[in-house]
Design a protein around this motif. Structure first.
Motif, PDB file in Angstrom:
ATOM      1  N   TYR A 175       0.811  -1.221   0.000  1.00 23.96           N
ATOM      2  CA  TYR A 175       0.000   0.000   0.000  1.00 23.96           C
ATOM      3  C   TYR A 175       0.845   1.271   0.000  1.00 23.96           C
ATOM      4  CZ  TYR A 175      -3.847  -3.152   1.299  1.00 23.96           C
ATOM      5  OH  TYR A 175      -4.781  -4.163   1.332  1.00 23.96           O
TER       6      TYR A 175
ATOM      7  N   PHE B 217       0.103   9.463  -0.125  1.00 23.80           N
ATOM      8  CA  PHE B 217      -0.124  10.758  -0.776  1.00 23.80           C
ATOM      9  C   PHE B 217       1.162  11.562  -0.688  1.00 23.80           C
ATOM     10  CE2 PHE B 217      -1.143  15.195  -1.163  1.00 23.80           C
ATOM     11  CZ  PHE B 217      -1.947  15.186  -2.291  1.00 23.80           C
TER      12      PHE B 217
ATOM     13  N   LEU C 174       4.299  15.500  -5.728  1.00 24.36           N
ATOM     14  CA  LEU C 174       3.912  15.088  -7.082  1.00 24.36           C
ATOM     15  C   LEU C 174       2.851  16.014  -7.669  1.00 24.36           C
ATOM     16  CD1 LEU C 174       3.720  11.198  -6.648  1.00 24.36           C
ATOM     17  CD2 LEU C 174       5.502  12.524  -7.777  1.00 24.36           C
TER      18      LEU C 174
ATOM     19  N   HIS D 188       0.708  15.638 -11.162  1.00 23.06           N
ATOM     20  CA  HIS D 188      -0.742  15.431 -11.258  1.00 23.06           C
ATOM     21  C   HIS D 188      -1.327  16.416 -12.276  1.00 23.06           C
ATOM     22  CE1 HIS D 188      -0.335  14.158  -6.759  1.00 23.06           C
ATOM     23  NE2 HIS D 188      -0.117  13.136  -7.541  1.00 23.06           N
TER      24      HIS D 188
ATOM     25  N   LEU E 277      -4.141   3.075 -12.853  1.00 22.73           N
ATOM     26  CA  LEU E 277      -4.030   1.710 -12.302  1.00 22.73           C
ATOM     27  C   LEU E 277      -3.693   1.671 -10.814  1.00 22.73           C
ATOM     28  CD1 LEU E 277      -2.142  -0.295 -15.106  1.00 22.73           C
ATOM     29  CD2 LEU E 277      -4.512  -0.587 -14.366  1.00 22.73           C
TER      30      LEU E 277
ATOM     31  N   ALA F  77      -4.306   4.310  -8.155  1.00 19.21           N
ATOM     32  CA  ALA F  77      -4.883   5.656  -8.025  1.00 19.21           C
ATOM     33  C   ALA F  77      -4.700   6.294  -6.656  1.00 19.21           C
ATOM     34  CB  ALA F  77      -6.367   5.604  -8.360  1.00 19.21           C
ATOM     35  N   GLY F  78      -4.450   5.512  -5.602  1.00 21.21           N
ATOM     36  CA  GLY F  78      -4.350   6.088  -4.259  1.00 21.21           C
ATOM     37  C   GLY F  78      -5.636   6.818  -3.902  1.00 21.21           C
TER      38      GLY F  78
ATOM     39  N   PRO G  15      -5.339  11.770  -6.680  1.00 22.71           N
ATOM     40  CA  PRO G  15      -4.886  13.094  -7.162  1.00 22.71           C
ATOM     41  C   PRO G  15      -4.757  13.216  -8.679  1.00 22.71           C
ATOM     42  CG  PRO G  15      -3.074  11.926  -6.082  1.00 22.71           C
ATOM     43  CD  PRO G  15      -4.320  11.125  -5.823  1.00 22.71           C
ATOM     44  N   PHE G  16      -4.498  12.107  -9.400  1.00 23.30           N
ATOM     45  CA  PHE G  16      -4.535  12.191 -10.872  1.00 23.30           C
ATOM     46  C   PHE G  16      -5.991  12.137 -11.336  1.00 23.30           C
ATOM     47  CE2 PHE G  16      -0.160  10.373 -10.556  1.00 23.30           C
ATOM     48  CZ  PHE G  16       0.515  11.218 -11.413  1.00 23.30           C
TER      49      PHE G  16
ATOM     50  N   ASP H 195      -7.393   0.911  -7.048  1.00 23.95           N
ATOM     51  CA  ASP H 195      -6.381   0.724  -6.000  1.00 23.95           C
ATOM     52  C   ASP H 195      -6.743  -0.505  -5.170  1.00 23.95           C
ATOM     53  OD1 ASP H 195      -4.037   2.852  -4.900  1.00 23.95           O
ATOM     54  OD2 ASP H 195      -4.616   1.255  -3.506  1.00 23.95           O
TER      55      ASP H 195
ATOM     56  N   ASN I 243      -5.765  -0.854  -1.981  1.00 27.14           N
ATOM     57  CA  ASN I 243      -5.855  -0.512  -0.558  1.00 27.14           C
ATOM     58  C   ASN I 243      -7.271  -0.012  -0.236  1.00 27.14           C
ATOM     59  OD1 ASN I 243      -5.755   0.698   1.940  1.00 27.14           O
ATOM     60  ND2 ASN I 243      -3.967   1.996   1.505  1.00 27.14           N
TER      61      ASN I 243
ATOM     62  N   GLY J 148      -9.426  -3.121  -5.911  1.00 32.29           N
ATOM     63  CA  GLY J 148      -8.947  -4.440  -6.331  1.00 32.29           C
ATOM     64  C   GLY J 148      -7.587  -4.359  -6.993  1.00 32.29           C
ATOM     65  N   ASP J 149      -7.164  -5.487  -7.543  1.00 38.51           N
ATOM     66  CA  ASP J 149      -5.834  -5.601  -8.132  1.00 38.51           C
ATOM     67  C   ASP J 149      -5.828  -5.091  -9.579  1.00 38.51           C
ATOM     68  OD1 ASP J 149      -3.176  -6.465  -8.600  1.00 38.51           O
ATOM     69  OD2 ASP J 149      -3.970  -8.293  -9.508  1.00 38.51           O
ATOM     70  N   ALA J 150      -4.868  -4.248  -9.886  1.00 38.92           N
ATOM     71  CA  ALA J 150      -4.777  -3.640 -11.214  1.00 38.92           C
ATOM     72  C   ALA J 150      -4.714  -4.709 -12.307  1.00 38.92           C
ATOM     73  CB  ALA J 150      -3.535  -2.751 -11.273  1.00 38.92           C
TER      74      ALA J 150
ATOM     75  N   ASN K 276       1.387   4.909 -11.623  1.00 41.63           N
ATOM     76  CA  ASN K 276       2.235   5.509 -10.591  1.00 41.63           C
ATOM     77  C   ASN K 276       2.465   4.541  -9.430  1.00 41.63           C
ATOM     78  OD1 ASN K 276       3.731   7.233  -9.022  1.00 41.63           O
ATOM     79  ND2 ASN K 276       1.974   8.390  -8.280  1.00 41.63           N
ATOM     80  N   LEU K 277       3.237   3.497  -9.740  1.00 40.57           N
ATOM     81  CA  LEU K 277       3.714   2.571  -8.694  1.00 40.57           C
ATOM     82  C   LEU K 277       5.204   2.366  -9.010  1.00 40.57           C
ATOM     83  CD1 LEU K 277       3.064   0.726  -6.265  1.00 40.57           C
ATOM     84  CD2 LEU K 277       2.540  -1.092  -7.905  1.00 40.57           C
TER      85      LEU K 277
HETATM   86  C1  LIG Z   1       2.782   5.316  -5.059  1.00 39.60           C
HETATM   87  S1  LIG Z   1       1.088   5.097  -4.670  1.00 39.60           S
HETATM   88  C2  LIG Z   1       0.408   6.218  -5.859  1.00 39.60           C
HETATM   89  C3  LIG Z   1      -0.911   6.798  -5.499  1.00 39.60           C
HETATM   90  C4  LIG Z   1      -1.415   7.908  -6.385  1.00 39.60           C
HETATM   91  N1  LIG Z   1      -1.312   7.608  -7.791  1.00 39.60           N
HETATM   92  C5  LIG Z   1      -0.736   9.229  -6.074  1.00 39.60           C
HETATM   93  O1  LIG Z   1      -0.107   9.842  -6.950  1.00 39.60           O
HETATM   94  O2  LIG Z   1      -0.862   9.688  -4.937  1.00 39.60           O
HETATM   95  C6  LIG Z   1       0.767   3.518  -5.333  1.00 39.60           C
HETATM   96  C7  LIG Z   1      -0.605   2.957  -5.039  1.00 39.60           C
HETATM   97  O3  LIG Z   1      -0.727   1.687  -5.683  1.00 39.60           O
HETATM   98  C8  LIG Z   1      -1.528   0.835  -4.894  1.00 39.60           C
HETATM   99  N2  LIG Z   1      -1.256  -0.541  -5.324  1.00 39.60           N
HETATM  100  C9  LIG Z   1      -0.193  -1.335  -5.057  1.00 39.60           C
HETATM  101  N3  LIG Z   1      -0.299  -2.512  -5.663  1.00 39.60           N
HETATM  102  C10 LIG Z   1      -1.465  -2.494  -6.380  1.00 39.60           C
HETATM  103  C11 LIG Z   1      -2.109  -3.404  -7.245  1.00 39.60           C
HETATM  104  N4  LIG Z   1      -1.596  -4.607  -7.495  1.00 39.60           N
HETATM  105  N5  LIG Z   1      -3.276  -3.038  -7.795  1.00 39.60           N
HETATM  106  C12 LIG Z   1      -3.819  -1.815  -7.548  1.00 39.60           C
HETATM  107  N6  LIG Z   1      -3.253  -0.915  -6.729  1.00 39.60           N
HETATM  108  C13 LIG Z   1      -2.084  -1.224  -6.158  1.00 39.60           C
HETATM  109  C14 LIG Z   1      -1.125   1.182  -3.471  1.00 39.60           C
HETATM  110  O4  LIG Z   1      -2.150   0.840  -2.572  1.00 39.60           O
HETATM  111  C15 LIG Z   1      -0.884   2.701  -3.564  1.00 39.60           C
HETATM  112  O5  LIG Z   1      -2.039   3.410  -3.189  1.00 39.60           O
END
Ligand SMILES: C[S@@+](CC[C@H](N)C(=O)[O-])C[C@H]1O[C@@H](n2cnc3c(N)ncnc32)[C@H](O)[C@@H]1O
Length: 356
Positions: free
Chosen positions: A148, A182, A186, A190, A206, A208-209, A212-213, A230, A232, A257-259, A277-278
């Motif tokens: 997360y 957050f 960034l 955004h 994919l 999204a947290g 913010p995008f 997301d 989480n 759910g899972d991307a 953005n991971l």
């Molecule tokens: C670096 S944060 C980016 C959040 C947002 N894009 C931002 O700019 O604030 C990465 C996010 O990816 C989510 N995440 C991690 N693995 C994931 C997956 N397999 N599927 C979907 N979301 C996932 C995390 O919970 C986290 O909120």
């Protein structure tokens, strides 16, 4: 506190124009308060007026007298954390005071070096004194870790909370810094990505947290569809709230759910644009991005960390290879940038790729 200083005494009814002239001549001592006596005004001077200055004063104010008087000193609030702490910490510790501060809503987040830990509450109080909009100060207590991408914090001053409302580019975001990722660093990114989105596009965010995008894209464009994914649950709960409060609920759709799973099912082949953005794992999810992009192609924003001696050029090669392994091709990289330093010799970079 009071201080004795040179004093220009003038009748009260001539006070206003005299203060203006004394200021214009650069003679006013701004650290001291002007005060009244029965019929006169006492103006503090930084030095004896020169003859030419005295004549100019005399031309404007017929009754004046230069004497010595006691003035109350103006209390100017301390401007920097260093100024607040200079009499409380030894010089070698002042030298390692944290320079950077992240402010999310009314929460300030600071990194306290180990040698300053005994003074962390003092530092927190100093941050509160010098930052009027800050109500809470948290110290980082771990790195950003886990799926997360969250970290632990220690509360060091002000209200004990981790939840706040952050404002960015006309949107407001409910954020809980302990429960969902957050970063205010960034914010430019955004906005940059949101500004590229055209009317009618379908966007998939994919990772999204709290949105913010996605929320900003929805805010800037009435006729877009944004699927914001997301894993989480806390992030998605905040995201759903942010979608509502920013009134983009008819075009931004939170998905928990899972991307990779969504890319293979509900989101397959429908995106004009994908945001990834991971940065720890961006290339690991290239398959998800390639599945989500429309068959005729689209844009992907890849975020990644690179550590010296790695380079953006070599990241581009790896990115192209990963896309080709998923039976698609990068036609061009439209944009590449190192966005911010994340550690010594490490930075976060973005690549905007056009994929067919
Ligand atoms: C670096 S944060 C980016 C959040 C947002 N894009 C931002 O700019 O604030 C990465 C996010 O990816 C989510 N995440 C991690 N693995 C994931 C997956 N397999 N599927 C979907 N979301 C996932 C995390 O919970 C986290 O909120």
């Amino acid at each position: 506190m009071s201080k004795t200083a040179l004093c220009l005494k003038v009748p009260k009814n001539q006070g206003e124009k005299t203060i203006a002239l004394v200021g214009k001549l650069g003679l006013l001592d701004k650290t001291l308060r002007i005060h009244r006596e029965e019929t006169t005004l006492c103006i503090p001077l930084i030095q004896q007026p020169k003859e030419i200055e005295y004549r100019e004063l005399k031309n404007q104010v017929n009754e004046l007298q230069i004497t010595v008087s006691a003035f109350v000193e103006k209390m100017s609030p301390p401007k920097t954390v260093m100024q607040v702490l200079e009499n409380h910490l030894p010089p070698h510790l002042l030298a390692v005071l944290p320079q950077a501060l992240d402010v999310i809503g009314d929460i300030a987040i600071v990194e306290i070096p180990p040698e300053l830990e005994p003074y962390q509450n003092l530092i927190g109080e100093a941050i509160l004194k010098t930052h009027k909009n800050v109500k809470t100060v948290l110290a980082k207590a771990s790195a950003i870790t886990g799926t997360y991408r969250t970290r632990e914090y220690i509360h060091i001053a002000g209200e004990n909370k981790t939840r706040t409302i952050h404002r960015e580019f006309g949107c407001q975001y409910y954020v809980d810094v302990a429960k969902a990722y957050f970063s205010p660093r960034l914010s430019h990114e955004h906005d940059r990505v949101a500004s590229l989105v055209k009317s009618g596009e379908t966007v998939v965010d994919l990772f999204a947290g709290v949105g913010p995008f996605s929320v900003l894209i929805g805010k800037k464009n009435q006729s877009v569809k944004v699927y914001a994914v997301d894993l989480n649950p806390d992030a998605v709960e905040l995201l759903a709230m942010n979608v509502r409060v920013n009134r983009v609920d008819n075009r931004v759709f939170p998905m928990l759910g899972d991307a990779r799973q969504f890319a293979a099912t509900k989101l397959k082949g429908l995106a004009d644009r994908v945001i990834m953005n991971l940065p720890e794992k961006a290339l690991d999810f290239t398959d998800a991005a390639c599945q989500t992009i429309k068959p005729q192609g689209g844009s992907v924003h890849f975020y990644a960390f690179i550590r010296s001696p790695d380079s953006i050029d070599s990241l581009k090669e790896r990115c192209s290879d990963a896309v080709e392994q998923n039976s698609r091709k990068i036609i061009t990289f439209q944009y590449e940038k190192s966005i911010r330093e994340t550690a010594p010799y490490e930075s976060q970079v973005v690549l905007d790729a056009v994929i067919k």
